[in-house]
Scaffold this active site. Structure first.
Site, mmCIF file in Angstrom:
data_model
loop_
_atom_site.group_PDB
_atom_site.id
_atom_site.type_symbol
_atom_site.label_atom_id
_atom_site.label_comp_id
_atom_site.label_asym_id
_atom_site.label_seq_id
_atom_site.Cartn_x
_atom_site.Cartn_y
_atom_site.Cartn_z
ATOM 1 N N LYS B 173 0.434 1.337 -2.722
ATOM 2 C CA LYS B 173 0.833 0.565 -1.547
ATOM 3 C C LYS B 173 1.484 -0.755 -1.966
ATOM 4 C CE LYS B 173 1.245 -1.026 2.611
ATOM 5 N NZ LYS B 173 0.169 -1.347 3.545
ATOM 6 N N LYS B 242 0.751 -12.078 1.210
ATOM 7 C CA LYS B 242 -0.521 -11.701 0.565
ATOM 8 C C LYS B 242 -0.307 -10.535 -0.390
ATOM 9 C CE LYS B 242 -2.965 -8.754 2.604
ATOM 10 N NZ LYS B 242 -3.169 -7.272 2.578
#
Lengths: 300, 300
Positions: B173, B242
Site C-alpha cells: 500500500k 502520513k
C-alpha cells in the site's frame, strides 16, 4: 475535392509507418530520407522517391516531416536543396517531429512571410500506433489550416486535437513527455523499494493498475523492465532525454520551477552517461537499480 | 459453513461504507468508533454497537479495524478495554488501515503469541469504491488465514490479492501511495507549465489520457483541480503526507534512495505547513501554483 498530394520527409521508425497509413488511405505520396535505403523501402508500397526535401516539395501540395530533433528540421527547411527552395505560395508544411516550440514558431513566421502556412503536429503513441493509424496528434497553427489538413491527420491518428497557435503542438507534446518521463522515474523508485522489501514487482503492477496509482508507463514499461528487454526499443531513451532538455528550456523561459521533473531529468542524464541512449526509455530503471543496489525482476 | 460474526472498529469515511457492504452481504456486524455518533449511524443499518474494542472482540469471530494511523491501531489493540483484552485464541484480527509495516509486524507477532492470527489488508480506492464494494485489497499474512477471510474481503472489494507475509500488505500500500502521491506532483508541474505556456489544462488532460503519459491521478484529480473543489475530500492530504512519512521510514530502513519521491514528500510537507491537510490531496497543486505564480483553471 481531390486529395492533396502529400510529401513525407523522414521515414524512420515512426515516419515509415505513418507513410504507409497515408498510402493505404489513398494519398499520392512522395518520400525522402537522408538514408536513401529507408526511402527505397517505401517504393514497393507505392511511394515516389525524391532525392531532396526540395524535390519532395516540388511534387506535393502538403509536406510532412518526422525528424529526430530541432537542427534536423531546420536543416530540412533551410539547408541546401531544402524545403524553402521547393515550397510554393499557398502550400502547407506540417512538422510532426518533437522539437523546440520556439524554433518551430520562428520557422512558421519565416515561411508565413513566403506565403506558406505551417502547422506543428507532434504525435503520441508507440510504433504500433503509427502502424495502425491510431496515433494521438496535437496540432498548433491556424485553425483553418488545421481543418484543411484534417483528412491527412485522420489517416494517421485517432485523437486529433487543435491546441493553439504555432508552437502549441510542440509545447503540448513536451508537457506530455515531461509527465511520462517523470512518471517512469517514480515507477522505478517504487519498484526498487518493493523488490528490496521482498514484494513481487509484477504484483506492484497489478495492485497499482486498480486505482489512483495507475499509469500508462507501468502498463507499457513494466513488462519491458520485468523481462529486461531494453533492446526492444519502443521509444529510445536519448529521444526522451532530448525532450527533457526542451522542457527545461521552456520552463526556464516561462519561469516555472519543476521540483521533481528537474530531478528526473538528471536521472535521464545519468542514463545517457551510462550509455543507455539507444535502449528503450525503460532502461532508466538501470540507474535507479544501481543507486539502490537491487535488480527488479519478476518472481514468476 | 456459518458466516463468521464480524467486528468493525473505526467507521469513518471509509469504514462506515465498508461496514454497510458487510451488512448487505449478510454478515452479523458489531461496530465501534471512538466517536460514538459515527457508530450510532450504523445501528439502523443493522449493526450492533459496542462501547469498546474489547466488547467488539467479545461479540465477534473476526475483527476488522480501519483507522487513520499507526498509534490509533496500537491504541485499539493494546489500550485499556482494547482488542487484546477481548480477542480469544483462534480468532482473526484484520487491520485494513494504512500504517507502518514494522509496527504491524510487531503487533502480528504479539497476537500470534496469544494464539490470534493477524492480517494486514489495506485498501486502494475512493469512498465510492468503499460504498459499492469495489475496493482493491492487498493482504499480508499467512495464506490459509487469508483464504479463511476471503468471503469477508469479497464483500468489500474486487481486486483482492495476497502479497506476502505479515506487513507485506502495508508495504504494498505504501508503494502504491508513493507512486500515486509523486505522480500527482508531476501532474501539477506539467499543468503549471502548460498554463503558463498558454495551453488549456483540460486539453493537457485529454492529450495525456491517450498514451504513455496517462495517469489515474490526472483522471481522478484533474477535475478537482480544474473546478477548484478541494473541499470535496476523496482522500485527505494529511493522510497522504502520513503515508509519505511511512514510505521515507521504509526506504531508510531498506537503504533505497528515492530521488524524486523524496522531493515530492517535501512538497506535501509544504502543503501541510500551508494548512491544506484537511483538503483533498489535489490541494498539493496550490504549492506548485505558488512556486510558479500561476493558477491552473480550465479555459472552458
Amino acid at each position: 475535392m481531390a486529395k492533396p498530394r502529400v510529401g513525407f520527409i523522414g521515414v524512420g521508425t515512426m515516419g515509415s509507418r505513418m507513410s504507409r497509413c497515408l498510402l493505404r488511405a489513398g494519398f499520392s505520396l512522395t518520400v525522402h530520407d537522408r538514408n536513401a535505403r529507408k526511402a527505397a523501402e517505401l517504393k514497393e508500397a507505392g511511394a515516389q522517391i525524391a532525392v531532396s526535401p526540395r524535390e519532395v516539395a516540388a511534387a506535393s501540395d502538403v509536406v510532412i516531416s518526422m525528424l529526430p530533433d530541432t537542427p534536423d528540421v531546420e536543416q530540412v527547411v533551410r539547408g541546401a536543396d531544402g524545403l524553402r527552395e521547393g515550397l510554393r505560395r499557398g502550400m502547407t508544411y506540417v512538422d510532426m517531429s518533437t522539437i523546440s516550440p520556439t524554433a518551430s514558431k520562428a520557422l512558421a513566421a519565416e515561411l508565413h512571410g513566403l506565403g506558406i502556412e505551417m502547422l506543428d503536429a507532434p504525435v503520441t503513441g508507440q510504433p504500433v500506433n503509427a502502424a495502425d493509424g491510431t496515433l494521438g496528434i496535437m496540432v498548433g497553427g491556424k485553425r483553418e489550416v488545421f481543418e484543411r489538413c484534417r483528412e491527412i491527420f485522420q489517416a494517421m491518428g485517432k485523437r486529433i486535437i487543435h491546441v493553439g497557435p504555432n508552437g502549441a503542438g510542440h509545447t503540448m507534446k513536451l508537457i506530455n513527455n515531461l509527465i511520462g518521463a517523470t512518471v517512469l522515474q517514480v515507477i522505478c523508485e517504487g519498484l526498487a523499494l518493493a523488490v528490496k522489501a521482498g514484494l513481487d514487482p509484477q504484483q506492484v503492477s497489478e495492485v497499482t493498475s486498480a486505482g489512483g496509482a495507475k499509469t500508462g508507463m507501468m502498463e507499457s514499461r513494466g513488462p519491458t523492465i520485468f523481462a529486461r528487454s531494453f533492446e526492444n526499443v519502443g521509444f529510445a531513451l536519448r529521444l526522451m532525454d532530448k525532450d527533457l532538455r526542451l522542457v527545461a528550456e521552456l520552463a526556464r523561459d516561462l519561469q516555472v520551477p519543476l521540483p521533481i521533473a528537474s530531478v528526473a531529468r538528471e536521472m535521464y542524464r545519468s542514463a545517457m552517461t551510462a550509455g543507455y541512449g539507444n535502449l528503450d526509455v525503460a532502461a532508466l530503471v538501470k540507474v535507479v537499480e544501481a543507486m539502490a543496489h537491487v535488480e527488479i525482476r519478476s518472481k514468476a
